[in-house]
Scaffold this active site. Structure first.
Site, PDB file in Angstrom:
ATOM      1  CG  ASP A  57      -1.813   1.212   1.325  1.00  0.00           C
ATOM      2  OD1 ASP A  57      -1.621   2.175   0.541  1.00  0.00           O
ATOM      3  OD2 ASP A  57      -2.706   1.220   2.194  1.00  0.00           O
ATOM      4  CB  SER A 133      -1.233  13.170 -15.077  1.00  0.00           C
ATOM      5  OG  SER A 133      -2.342  13.434 -15.918  1.00  0.00           O
ATOM      6  CE1 TYR A 146      -4.727  11.608 -11.298  1.00  0.00           C
ATOM      7  CE2 TYR A 146      -5.197  13.152 -13.068  1.00  0.00           C
ATOM      8  CZ  TYR A 146      -4.561  12.014 -12.612  1.00  0.00           C
ATOM      9  OH  TYR A 146      -3.755  11.297 -13.450  1.00  0.00           O
ATOM     10  CE  LYS A 150      -1.041  11.325 -11.177  1.00  0.00           C
ATOM     11  NZ  LYS A 150      -0.094  10.213 -10.877  1.00  0.00           N
TER      12      LYS A 150
END
Length: 242
Positions: A57, A133, A146, A150
């Site tokens: 994890d 990303s 999100y 990134k």
């Protein structure tokens, strides 16, 4: 055989981009640890080429430390594991969703650095690759937090590169556009032909990033061919960020 004799850890290696990176590394001669929270998926990918699965994890410090105890210090570390929240207005993202995204996408890079960087520095070599990303370079509406995670990873990559260069450790990042992977539906909100067509219209080359695209780019940045390259965020995006 550009990675012959090297060891590598790829987090999130059980599916999607991670599996593509694992397969390319193995083809190029690396001994690969396939790290994933889904051990069954890691085992399936590892079985293809004789790699070694390991459960982790990436957002949990104890779990990352346990992984490091099993693997030792690799030549190559790929921080690929990542998640997103569903597209929605920024104020509608729950605190639980926010915490999970930042834990998996950002805190994981800190935890892996804590576990592996001291050994790389002591050895005087290493290559770390963070999978960011295009969302961190050209944010998309309704994926706000999100995007931010990134962007954090991109800044972390550059900061790590500057600090670790004197120790012989290179740190780079990849910035893919969305790919036809298990996360695609989460980025699109709903995975329909219409939504795919709408998204593809924003990519000049007209297709999604593939696991093979990511594997090829990752192999170059982590190989000795890229020995003068550090702190770079390579866009694997078909021109989306132009």
């Amino acid at each position: 055989m550009r990675l012959e004799g090297k060891t590598a850890i790829v987090t999130g290696g059980g599916s999607g981009f991670g599996a593509g990176i694992v397969r390319k590394f193995a083809t190029e001669g690396a001994q690969v640890w396939v790290a994933d929270i889904n051990l069954d998926a890691a085992e399936a990918v590892a079985a293809e080429f004789g790699g070694t699965p390991v459960a982790v994890d990436v957002g949990d410090g104890t779990s990352v430390s346990d992984m490091a105890a099993q693997t030792g210090i690799p030549d190559i570390l790929v921080n690929n594991a990542g998640i997103t929240h569903l597209p929605k207005p920024m104020e509608d993202v729950t605190e639980e969703e926010f915490d999970r995204v930042l834990t998996v996408n950002a805190k994981s890079v800190y935890l892996s650095a804590r576990a592996f960087v001291p050994g790389m520095k002591a050895r005087g070599s290493g290559a770390i690759l963070n999978v960011a990303s295009t969302a961190g370079l050209s944010p998309r509406p309704r994926l706000n937090w999100y995007n931010a995670s990134k962007g954090w990873m991109i800044t972390a990559t550059k900061a790590m590169a500057v600090e670790l260069a004197p120790a012989g450790v290179r740190v780079n990042a990849l910035a893919p556009v969305a790919g036809d992977t298990p996360l695609l539906g989460s980025f699109l909100g709903e995975d329909t032909p219409e939504m795919r067509a709408k998204f593809l219209s924003t990519i000049p080359l007209g297709r999604f990033s593939t696991p093979e695209d990511m594997g090829n780019a990752a192999c170059y940045l982590c190989s000795d061919e890229a020995s003068m390259i550090t702190g770079v965020v390579m866009e694997v995006d078909g021109g989306r960020c132009i």
